[in-house]
Design a protein around this motif. Structure first.
Motif, PDB file in Angstrom:
ATOM      1  N   LEU A 361       0.851  -1.179   0.000  1.00  0.00           N
ATOM      2  CA  LEU A 361       0.000   0.000   0.000  1.00  0.00           C
ATOM      3  C   LEU A 361       0.893   1.238   0.000  1.00  0.00           C
ATOM      4  CD1 LEU A 361      -2.715  -1.074   2.596  1.00  0.00           C
ATOM      5  CD2 LEU A 361      -2.551  -1.608   0.157  1.00  0.00           C
ATOM      6  N   VAL A 362       0.444   2.281  -0.678  1.00  0.00           N
ATOM      7  CA  VAL A 362       1.268   3.468  -0.872  1.00  0.00           C
ATOM      8  C   VAL A 362       0.518   4.717  -0.438  1.00  0.00           C
ATOM      9  CG1 VAL A 362       2.458   4.908  -2.580  1.00  0.00           C
ATOM     10  CG2 VAL A 362       2.534   2.422  -2.782  1.00  0.00           C
ATOM     11  N   ASN A 363       1.175   5.529   0.383  1.00  0.00           N
ATOM     12  CA  ASN A 363       0.687   6.873   0.676  1.00  0.00           C
ATOM     13  C   ASN A 363       1.410   7.808  -0.275  1.00  0.00           C
ATOM     14  OD1 ASN A 363       0.482   9.569   1.772  1.00  0.00           O
ATOM     15  ND2 ASN A 363      -0.195   8.669   3.698  1.00  0.00           N
ATOM     16  N   ARG A 364       0.728   8.203  -1.342  1.00  0.00           N
ATOM     17  CA  ARG A 364       1.388   8.940  -2.419  1.00  0.00           C
ATOM     18  C   ARG A 364       1.784  10.353  -1.994  1.00  0.00           C
ATOM     19  NH1 ARG A 364      -2.988   7.732  -7.037  1.00  0.00           N
ATOM     20  NH2 ARG A 364      -1.524   8.798  -8.415  1.00  0.00           N
ATOM     21  N   GLN A 365       1.045  10.927  -1.062  1.00  0.00           N
ATOM     22  CA  GLN A 365       1.360  12.285  -0.627  1.00  0.00           C
ATOM     23  C   GLN A 365       2.613  12.304   0.251  1.00  0.00           C
ATOM     24  OE1 GLN A 365      -1.799  14.244   1.454  1.00  0.00           O
ATOM     25  NE2 GLN A 365      -0.727  16.188   1.610  1.00  0.00           N
ATOM     26  N   ARG A 366       2.697  11.351   1.202  1.00  0.00           N
ATOM     27  CA  ARG A 366       3.830  11.314   2.122  1.00  0.00           C
ATOM     28  C   ARG A 366       4.956  10.413   1.624  1.00  0.00           C
ATOM     29  NH1 ARG A 366       1.778   9.546   7.786  1.00  0.00           N
ATOM     30  NH2 ARG A 366       3.991   9.917   8.241  1.00  0.00           N
ATOM     31  N   LYS A 367       4.740   9.746   0.475  1.00  0.00           N
ATOM     32  CA  LYS A 367       5.750   8.853  -0.097  1.00  0.00           C
ATOM     33  C   LYS A 367       6.083   7.709   0.866  1.00  0.00           C
ATOM     34  CE  LYS A 367       6.298  11.457  -3.764  1.00  0.00           C
ATOM     35  NZ  LYS A 367       5.807  11.031  -5.092  1.00  0.00           N
ATOM     36  N   LEU A 368       5.042   7.038   1.367  1.00  0.00           N
ATOM     37  CA  LEU A 368       5.225   5.910   2.271  1.00  0.00           C
ATOM     38  C   LEU A 368       4.915   4.605   1.549  1.00  0.00           C
ATOM     39  CD1 LEU A 368       3.508   7.163   5.563  1.00  0.00           C
ATOM     40  CD2 LEU A 368       5.911   7.340   4.924  1.00  0.00           C
ATOM     41  N   LYS A 369       5.736   3.596   1.791  1.00  0.00           N
ATOM     42  CA  LYS A 369       5.500   2.248   1.275  1.00  0.00           C
ATOM     43  C   LYS A 369       5.189   1.342   2.455  1.00  0.00           C
ATOM     44  CE  LYS A 369       9.591   2.282  -0.374  1.00  0.00           C
ATOM     45  NZ  LYS A 369      10.887   1.971  -1.000  1.00  0.00           N
ATOM     46  N   MET A 370       4.050   0.676   2.409  1.00  0.00           N
ATOM     47  CA  MET A 370       3.620  -0.156   3.529  1.00  0.00           C
ATOM     48  C   MET A 370       3.385  -1.582   3.035  1.00  0.00           C
ATOM     49  SD  MET A 370       1.024   2.706   5.124  1.00  0.00           S
ATOM     50  CE  MET A 370       0.641   3.329   3.471  1.00  0.00           C
ATOM     51  N   TYR A 371       4.209  -2.504   3.526  1.00  0.00           N
ATOM     52  CA  TYR A 371       4.146  -3.895   3.098  1.00  0.00           C
ATOM     53  C   TYR A 371       3.150  -4.653   3.978  1.00  0.00           C
ATOM     54  CZ  TYR A 371       8.485  -2.624   0.713  1.00  0.00           C
ATOM     55  OH  TYR A 371       9.420  -2.020  -0.074  1.00  0.00           O
ATOM     56  N   ARG A 372       2.041  -5.069   3.370  1.00  0.00           N
ATOM     57  CA  ARG A 372       1.010  -5.781   4.103  1.00  0.00           C
ATOM     58  C   ARG A 372       1.019  -7.259   3.704  1.00  0.00           C
ATOM     59  NH1 ARG A 372      -2.306  -2.657   7.001  1.00  0.00           N
ATOM     60  NH2 ARG A 372      -2.092  -4.532   8.288  1.00  0.00           N
ATOM     61  N   CYS A 373       0.653  -8.101   4.645  1.00  0.00           N
ATOM     62  CA  CYS A 373       0.604  -9.542   4.400  1.00  0.00           C
ATOM     63  C   CYS A 373      -0.605 -10.121   5.120  1.00  0.00           C
ATOM     64  CB  CYS A 373       1.897 -10.202   4.892  1.00  0.00           C
ATOM     65  SG  CYS A 373       1.938 -11.990   4.660  1.00  0.00           S
ATOM     66  N   TRP A 374      -1.519 -10.698   4.359  1.00  0.00           N
ATOM     67  CA  TRP A 374      -2.716 -11.301   4.929  1.00  0.00           C
ATOM     68  C   TRP A 374      -2.831 -12.759   4.477  1.00  0.00           C
ATOM     69  CZ3 TRP A 374      -3.920  -6.433   2.248  1.00  0.00           C
ATOM     70  CH2 TRP A 374      -3.932  -5.341   3.123  1.00  0.00           C
ATOM     71  N   MET A 375      -3.548 -13.539   5.265  1.00  0.00           N
ATOM     72  CA  MET A 375      -3.835 -14.925   4.928  1.00  0.00           C
ATOM     73  C   MET A 375      -5.318 -15.032   4.564  1.00  0.00           C
ATOM     74  SD  MET A 375      -0.829 -16.031   5.469  1.00  0.00           S
ATOM     75  CE  MET A 375      -1.265 -17.681   4.932  1.00  0.00           C
ATOM     76  N   GLN A 376      -5.603 -15.753   3.495  1.00  0.00           N
ATOM     77  CA  GLN A 376      -6.993 -15.898   3.075  1.00  0.00           C
ATOM     78  C   GLN A 376      -7.268 -17.340   2.685  1.00  0.00           C
ATOM     79  OE1 GLN A 376      -8.791 -12.631   1.028  1.00  0.00           O
ATOM     80  NE2 GLN A 376      -9.770 -13.969  -0.463  1.00  0.00           N
ATOM     81  N   GLY A 377      -8.418 -17.861   3.144  1.00  0.00           N
ATOM     82  CA  GLY A 377      -8.722 -19.246   2.840  1.00  0.00           C
ATOM     83  C   GLY A 377     -10.202 -19.568   2.884  1.00  0.00           C
ATOM     84  N   ARG A 378     -10.519 -20.754   2.383  1.00  0.00           N
ATOM     85  CA  ARG A 378     -11.860 -21.323   2.470  1.00  0.00           C
ATOM     86  C   ARG A 378     -11.715 -22.735   3.023  1.00  0.00           C
ATOM     87  NH1 ARG A 378     -13.283 -22.200  -2.815  1.00  0.00           N
ATOM     88  NH2 ARG A 378     -15.349 -22.900  -2.196  1.00  0.00           N
ATOM     89  N   PHE A 379     -12.427 -22.987   4.124  1.00  0.00           N
ATOM     90  CA  PHE A 379     -12.355 -24.287   4.787  1.00  0.00           C
ATOM     91  C   PHE A 379     -13.762 -24.883   4.811  1.00  0.00           C
ATOM     92  CE2 PHE A 379      -9.414 -21.316   7.096  1.00  0.00           C
ATOM     93  CZ  PHE A 379      -8.278 -21.668   6.380  1.00  0.00           C
ATOM     94  N   VAL A 380     -13.857 -26.142   4.435  1.00  0.00           N
ATOM     95  CA  VAL A 380     -15.167 -26.769   4.213  1.00  0.00           C
ATOM     96  C   VAL A 380     -15.366 -27.944   5.165  1.00  0.00           C
ATOM     97  CG1 VAL A 380     -16.641 -27.925   2.519  1.00  0.00           C
ATOM     98  CG2 VAL A 380     -15.088 -26.098   1.782  1.00  0.00           C
ATOM     99  N   LYS A 381     -16.574 -28.012   5.743  1.00  0.00           N
ATOM    100  CA  LYS A 381     -16.980 -29.196   6.494  1.00  0.00           C
ATOM    101  C   LYS A 381     -17.436 -30.234   5.479  1.00  0.00           C
ATOM    102  CE  LYS A 381     -20.229 -30.823  10.030  1.00  0.00           C
ATOM    103  NZ  LYS A 381     -21.246 -30.402  11.049  1.00  0.00           N
ATOM    104  N   PRO A 382     -16.767 -31.375   5.407  1.00  0.00           N
ATOM    105  CA  PRO A 382     -17.097 -32.363   4.369  1.00  0.00           C
ATOM    106  C   PRO A 382     -18.568 -32.763   4.399  1.00  0.00           C
ATOM    107  CG  PRO A 382     -15.062 -32.968   5.474  1.00  0.00           C
ATOM    108  CD  PRO A 382     -15.669 -31.838   6.261  1.00  0.00           C
ATOM    109  N   SER A 383     -19.131 -32.935   3.208  1.00  0.00           N
ATOM    110  CA  SER A 383     -20.508 -33.409   3.123  1.00  0.00           C
ATOM    111  C   SER A 383     -20.525 -34.901   3.420  1.00  0.00           C
ATOM    112  CB  SER A 383     -21.069 -33.147   1.723  1.00  0.00           C
ATOM    113  OG  SER A 383     -20.346 -33.892   0.759  1.00  0.00           O
ATOM    114  N   ARG A 384     -21.715 -35.448   3.598  1.00  0.00           N
ATOM    115  CA  ARG A 384     -21.832 -36.870   3.932  1.00  0.00           C
ATOM    116  C   ARG A 384     -21.285 -37.737   2.811  1.00  0.00           C
ATOM    117  NH1 ARG A 384     -26.363 -34.550   6.314  1.00  0.00           N
ATOM    118  NH2 ARG A 384     -26.564 -35.017   8.548  1.00  0.00           N
ATOM    119  N   SER A 385     -21.504 -37.327   1.562  1.00  0.00           N
ATOM    120  CA  SER A 385     -21.011 -38.126   0.436  1.00  0.00           C
ATOM    121  C   SER A 385     -19.493 -38.101   0.382  1.00  0.00           C
ATOM    122  CB  SER A 385     -21.588 -37.596  -0.880  1.00  0.00           C
ATOM    123  OG  SER A 385     -21.222 -36.239  -1.071  1.00  0.00           O
ATOM    124  N   GLU A 386     -18.884 -36.918   0.671  1.00  0.00           N
ATOM    125  CA  GLU A 386     -17.435 -36.817   0.676  1.00  0.00           C
ATOM    126  C   GLU A 386     -16.845 -37.649   1.805  1.00  0.00           C
ATOM    127  OE1 GLU A 386     -17.129 -32.604   1.040  1.00  0.00           O
ATOM    128  OE2 GLU A 386     -16.716 -32.320  -1.087  1.00  0.00           O
TER     129      GLU A 386
END
Length: 400
Positions: A361-386
């Protein structure tokens, strides 16, 4: 001098050009004037230090492509698609507010290690560890008592990151129960409520803090709902022994966990998973987003904030954990004790998707560089057939 059509210019004398010297030569008598008459070459600005991160640290750039052009200055393969603006060789970092999938170089990684060592050597006192860990509800109540609904911005990126939310809110989609855990002041619940066209949607927004739920219940968007109300807000502890009000085991289609799992003590994770697994229908999903290891929010912590490995306390007394991909994969795919899966199988989620989301992410006025790191996922409860299919597969493997 302008020439008439067809006129020929006068022949000009050819004056040889001198090659440019690397440095200007001054006589010894004029040497003391050097700083006044010579303009020093200045390197291009790398910006200001951002929250303790030196501006001299540069992100890793990708090879230049022809994606950017006068017709598409946003550098997107689709001008309306997020997540595809790559920082390439020759790009001006401060030309845009954000760059996607930005990797950090070895120098920055070393800086992260140095910061972590410093934090670990200057951790919270044993007295304060007990103070912050024994009564976390006190600090969240205080946080929402001070900030009300004006601290976080509404999450307008929800459908972009989790397209299923756009599907379940469409008109005519049918009955669906969505549980948001860690609802805070409603910055997810209210945008979903505003976009909803599905008369069959039931949205439960729960939070550990009674103050946060008071904030949600006091908003006009909540109090002016037509009957039957779509949104219901309740106090609930995801790591407690009880289920949320009016929700039965196996009654929930989707669970939203956005920046909530990181607020728990690591020894609370198993009970939280146990509750979520119990609430979900077979085939139900968890939509997950949280802080990743090396995020700016972690790197910037100073003395007296380190509680335990990758676990910190903020200045307001609330806590936060920073995950990495393999750790989360193990947490969400391991067997969950104390609860039974379909047809008697051991309970465990299926990790459908899990990835690291790195952005600058960049603050263009103040010339700041901000390194962000996030985790994203999808977790599923198995269906009966699975579950049944996996059971047969395990049986065949055992016989072989």
């Amino acid at each position: 001098m302008e020439l008439d059509d067809g006129a020929k210019p006068a022949v000009e004398a050819q004056i040889p050009l001198r090659n440019k010297q690397q440095g200007q030569q001054l006589t010894k008598g004029m040497e003391h004037m050097r700083s006044y008459v010579i303009i020093p070459e200045t390197p291009p600005s790398t910006g200001e230090d951002a929250y303790g991160v030196p501006a001299s640290y540069e992100p890793v750039r990708k090879p230049a492509t022809t994606v950017a052009s006068d017709e598409n200055p946003q550098k997107r393969s689709d001008p309306f698609q997020f997540g595809t603006r790559y920082l390439e060789e020759g790009d001006d970092i401060f030309a845009h507010n954000a760059w996607d999938h930005v990797e950090v170089d070895a120098q920055y990684s070393e800086f992260i290690e140095q910061q972590t060592t410093f934090q670990r050597e200057n951790q919270v006192s044993d007295f304060d560890k007990q103070r912050f860990n024994d009564k976390p509800k006190k600090w969240w109540d205080k946080f929402y008592g001070n900030n009300q609904a004006n601290f976080f911005k509404d999450r307008k990126w929800l459908v972009q990151e989790f397209p299923v939310l756009g599907e379940v809110t469409k008109e005519g989609h049918g009955a669906v129960t969505l549980l948001e855990v860690g609802a805070g002041a409603g910055n997810t619940a209210f945008p979903l409520l505003a976009m909803n066209r599905n008369q069959g949607l039931k949205l439960h927004a729960c939070d550990y803090s009674a103050k946060a739920i008071d904030v949600i219940r006091s908003q006009p968007a909540y109090t002016t709902q037509e009957s039957p109300a779509v949104l219901q807000a309740d106090v609930w502890d995801i790591a407690g022994q009880d289920l949320p009000p009016e929700l039965m085991p196996g009654s929930v289609d989707l669970v939203l966990l956005i920046f909530i799992f990181s607020a728990l003590l690591p020894d609370q994770w198993t009970q939280a998973l146990r509750n979520i697994f119990t609430l979900l229908k077979p085939g139900g999903e968890v939509l997950f987003r949280d802080y990743g290891r090396g995020d700016l929010a972690q790197v910037r912590f100073k003395k007296g904030r380190y509680l335990d490995e990758n676990f910190y306390v903020r200045g307001d007394g609330t806590r936060v954990y920073f995950f990495d991909e393999q750790e989360l994969r193990k947490i969400w795919s391991s067997s969950i004790g104390g609860v039974t899966g379909s047809i008697g199988q051991t309970a465990a989620f299926e990790v459908r998707d899990l990835a690291v989301d790195r952005r600058m992410l960049v603050n263009r006025q103040r010339k700041l560089k901000m390194y962000r790191c996030w985790m994203q996922g999808r977790f599923v409860k198995p269906s009966r057939s699975e579950a049944s299919s996996k059971s047969r597969s395990h049986g065949e493997n055992a016989r072989s």
